[in-house]
Design a protein around this motif. Structure first.
Motif, PDB file in Angstrom:
ATOM      1  N   MET A 169       0.574   6.909  -6.633  1.00  0.00           N
ATOM      2  CA  MET A 169      -0.603   7.752  -6.817  1.00  0.00           C
ATOM      3  C   MET A 169      -0.251   9.225  -6.603  1.00  0.00           C
ATOM      4  O   MET A 169      -0.728  10.103  -7.324  1.00  0.00           O
ATOM      5  CB  MET A 169      -1.723   7.333  -5.873  1.00  0.00           C
ATOM      6  CG  MET A 169      -2.423   6.035  -6.271  1.00  0.00           C
ATOM      7  SD  MET A 169      -3.279   6.146  -7.868  1.00  0.00           S
ATOM      8  CE  MET A 169      -4.585   7.323  -7.492  1.00  0.00           C
ATOM      9  N   ARG A 170       0.602   9.511  -5.601  1.00  0.00           N
ATOM     10  CA  ARG A 170       1.006  10.901  -5.361  1.00  0.00           C
ATOM     11  C   ARG A 170       1.842  11.432  -6.518  1.00  0.00           C
ATOM     12  O   ARG A 170       1.797  12.618  -6.823  1.00  0.00           O
ATOM     13  CB  ARG A 170       1.790  11.009  -4.047  1.00  0.00           C
ATOM     14  CG  ARG A 170       0.969  10.749  -2.798  1.00  0.00           C
ATOM     15  CD  ARG A 170       1.698  11.206  -1.551  1.00  0.00           C
ATOM     16  NE  ARG A 170       2.933  10.497  -1.301  1.00  0.00           N
ATOM     17  CZ  ARG A 170       3.031   9.354  -0.626  1.00  0.00           C
ATOM     18  NH1 ARG A 170       1.938   8.763  -0.162  1.00  0.00           N
ATOM     19  NH2 ARG A 170       4.203   8.780  -0.430  1.00  0.00           N
TER      20      ARG A 170
ATOM     21  N   MET B  48       0.833  -1.197   0.000  1.00  0.00           N
ATOM     22  CA  MET B  48       0.000   0.000   0.000  1.00  0.00           C
ATOM     23  C   MET B  48       0.870   1.251   0.000  1.00  0.00           C
ATOM     24  O   MET B  48       0.530   2.254  -0.647  1.00  0.00           O
ATOM     25  CB  MET B  48      -0.929  -0.009   1.215  1.00  0.00           C
ATOM     26  CG  MET B  48      -1.945   1.127   1.227  1.00  0.00           C
ATOM     27  SD  MET B  48      -3.090   1.021  -0.166  1.00  0.00           S
ATOM     28  CE  MET B  48      -4.283   2.263   0.288  1.00  0.00           C
ATOM     29  N   GLN B  49       1.999   1.223   0.704  1.00  0.00           N
ATOM     30  CA  GLN B  49       2.918   2.362   0.708  1.00  0.00           C
ATOM     31  C   GLN B  49       3.443   2.649  -0.694  1.00  0.00           C
ATOM     32  O   GLN B  49       3.502   3.804  -1.126  1.00  0.00           O
ATOM     33  CB  GLN B  49       4.097   2.089   1.646  1.00  0.00           C
ATOM     34  CG  GLN B  49       3.824   2.355   3.114  1.00  0.00           C
ATOM     35  CD  GLN B  49       5.093   2.271   3.928  1.00  0.00           C
ATOM     36  OE1 GLN B  49       5.949   1.406   3.705  1.00  0.00           O
ATOM     37  NE2 GLN B  49       5.250   3.166   4.872  1.00  0.00           N
TER      38      GLN B  49
ATOM     39  N   THR C  76      -4.108  13.842   4.762  1.00  0.00           N
ATOM     40  CA  THR C  76      -5.118  14.270   3.807  1.00  0.00           C
ATOM     41  C   THR C  76      -5.481  15.724   4.057  1.00  0.00           C
ATOM     42  O   THR C  76      -5.663  16.147   5.196  1.00  0.00           O
ATOM     43  CB  THR C  76      -6.378  13.395   3.926  1.00  0.00           C
ATOM     44  OG1 THR C  76      -6.008  12.032   3.724  1.00  0.00           O
ATOM     45  CG2 THR C  76      -7.415  13.789   2.899  1.00  0.00           C
TER      46      THR C  76
ATOM     47  N   ARG D 238       0.590   4.103  -2.764  1.00  0.00           N
ATOM     48  CA  ARG D 238       0.311   5.494  -2.402  1.00  0.00           C
ATOM     49  C   ARG D 238       1.334   6.442  -3.018  1.00  0.00           C
ATOM     50  O   ARG D 238       0.988   7.525  -3.497  1.00  0.00           O
ATOM     51  CB  ARG D 238       0.321   5.652  -0.877  1.00  0.00           C
ATOM     52  CG  ARG D 238      -0.954   5.190  -0.187  1.00  0.00           C
ATOM     53  CD  ARG D 238      -0.770   5.236   1.307  1.00  0.00           C
ATOM     54  NE  ARG D 238      -2.016   5.041   2.017  1.00  0.00           N
ATOM     55  CZ  ARG D 238      -2.093   4.717   3.304  1.00  0.00           C
ATOM     56  NH1 ARG D 238      -0.974   4.547   4.007  1.00  0.00           N
ATOM     57  NH2 ARG D 238      -3.260   4.560   3.894  1.00  0.00           N
TER      58      ARG D 238
ATOM     59  N   HIS E 254       4.705  11.014   2.456  1.00  0.00           N
ATOM     60  CA  HIS E 254       3.285  10.853   2.778  1.00  0.00           C
ATOM     61  C   HIS E 254       2.852  11.995   3.694  1.00  0.00           C
ATOM     62  O   HIS E 254       3.388  12.189   4.786  1.00  0.00           O
ATOM     63  CB  HIS E 254       3.034   9.526   3.483  1.00  0.00           C
ATOM     64  CG  HIS E 254       1.603   9.334   3.885  1.00  0.00           C
ATOM     65  ND1 HIS E 254       0.574   9.275   2.970  1.00  0.00           N
ATOM     66  CD2 HIS E 254       1.023   9.212   5.100  1.00  0.00           C
ATOM     67  CE1 HIS E 254      -0.572   9.109   3.602  1.00  0.00           C
ATOM     68  NE2 HIS E 254      -0.327   9.071   4.897  1.00  0.00           N
TER      69      HIS E 254
END
Length: 282
Positions: free
Chosen positions: A25-26, A18-19, A209, A22, A206
């Motif tokens: 995606m960023r 998942m890291q 949000t 992510r 990261h």
């Protein structure tokens, strides 16, 4: 569709996979070298390869070869299908049970119209690139945007060559300063409409949000602060960064924000980030 979606959910249930996902995606729409992913997340090359292979097999990322380097990009259409599956199948399309999908109608854009938009530019040091972007958008369209910049690990002061470059272009540098991202994550901070990262390192990190779900994009470019050589060569690097950001800022300021729905607006700002930063030295 259900079997594929369940496989994707199982793949993302692993914390380290998942890291990786992510990060991609960023960085979208960038295609990121495997080595950069491993370095950013502190993973061994072999471990990173296993995670990327699992994401590839699940259809969540795409692989491209550039020279001798393998690069990876998030497969956004597949992600959209997965979100659609969850919304329609699990939530039965009921918005009171699941967060609604972004609006694809003009109504989604008119809610943002007729006011000044808040824009935040992020990089690591907040000493050159994000400061350039802040000054440029304020000069280009300060009547329509409240403009801010910050760093994930800001320097204590602005880079002298960056200040010199801005002053030579007629920008007022008296109110510019290096700021930390924490200033804009406090409850009293302005709610952002747009958040843009202008360096790869900041995009790799990261961050929590953002309140209000701003439109975000990655407009990465080389760091002029790291330029080596003579003073003239260093100044040329700052000139190139300034020129490339000026082109992107002008393209952003020219967008008809009051007529674009969120999906179209996201595609537009992603497209601006895909323009090559080289060659803008005028």
């Amino acid at each position: 569709m259900e079997k594929e979606s369940l496989t994707q959910l199982a793949t993302l249930s692993h914390p380290q996979r998942m890291q990786v996902f992510r990060l991609l995606m960023r960085r979208y729409p960038d295609a990121v070298p495997a080595g950069e992913i491993a370095a950013a997340l502190g993973l061994k090359a072999s471990t990173n390869s296993v995670y990327l292979s699992a994401l590839l097999e699940a259809g969540l990322v795409e692989q491209h070869r550039q020279g001798t380097s393998l690069r990876y990009r998030a497969n956004v259409p597949a992600v959209q299908d997965l979100i659609g599956f969850l919304f329609l199948d699990c939530c039965r399309g009921r918005p009171e049970l699941c967060p609604p999908q972004p609006s694809s109608t003009a109504d989604g854009a008119t809610a943002m119209a007729n006011r000044k938009y808040n824009v935040l530019f992020l990089c690591t040091g907040n000493s050159a690139r994000s400061i350039f972007a802040e000054a440029l958008l304020r000069a280009e369209a300060g009547d329509r945007f409240n403009v801010y910049s910050a760093g994930t690990h800001p320097y204590s002061e602005l880079n002298p060559l960056a200040v010199e470059m801005l002053a030579s272009k007629g920008h007022d540098t008296t109110k510019l300063r290096a700021k930390t991202i924490a200033e804009f994550q406090r409850p009293e901070a302005p709610v952002m409409d747009f958040v843009f990262t202008v360096c790869d390192q900041a995009a790799n990190e990261h961050c929590p949000t953002w309140q209000g779900q701003p439109v975000s994009a990655h407009w990465g470019m080389p760091d002029p602060v790291k330029a080596e050589g003579t003073d003239a060569e260093k100044r040329l690097a700052f000139q190139q960064a300034y020129g490339a950001l000026r082109n992107r800022i002008r393209a952003f300021a020219a967008l008809p924000l009051d007529t674009l729905d969120r999906i179209s607006l996201q595609a537009a700002v992603d497209g601006i980030g895909e323009t090559a930063p080289e060659g803008a030295t005028k």
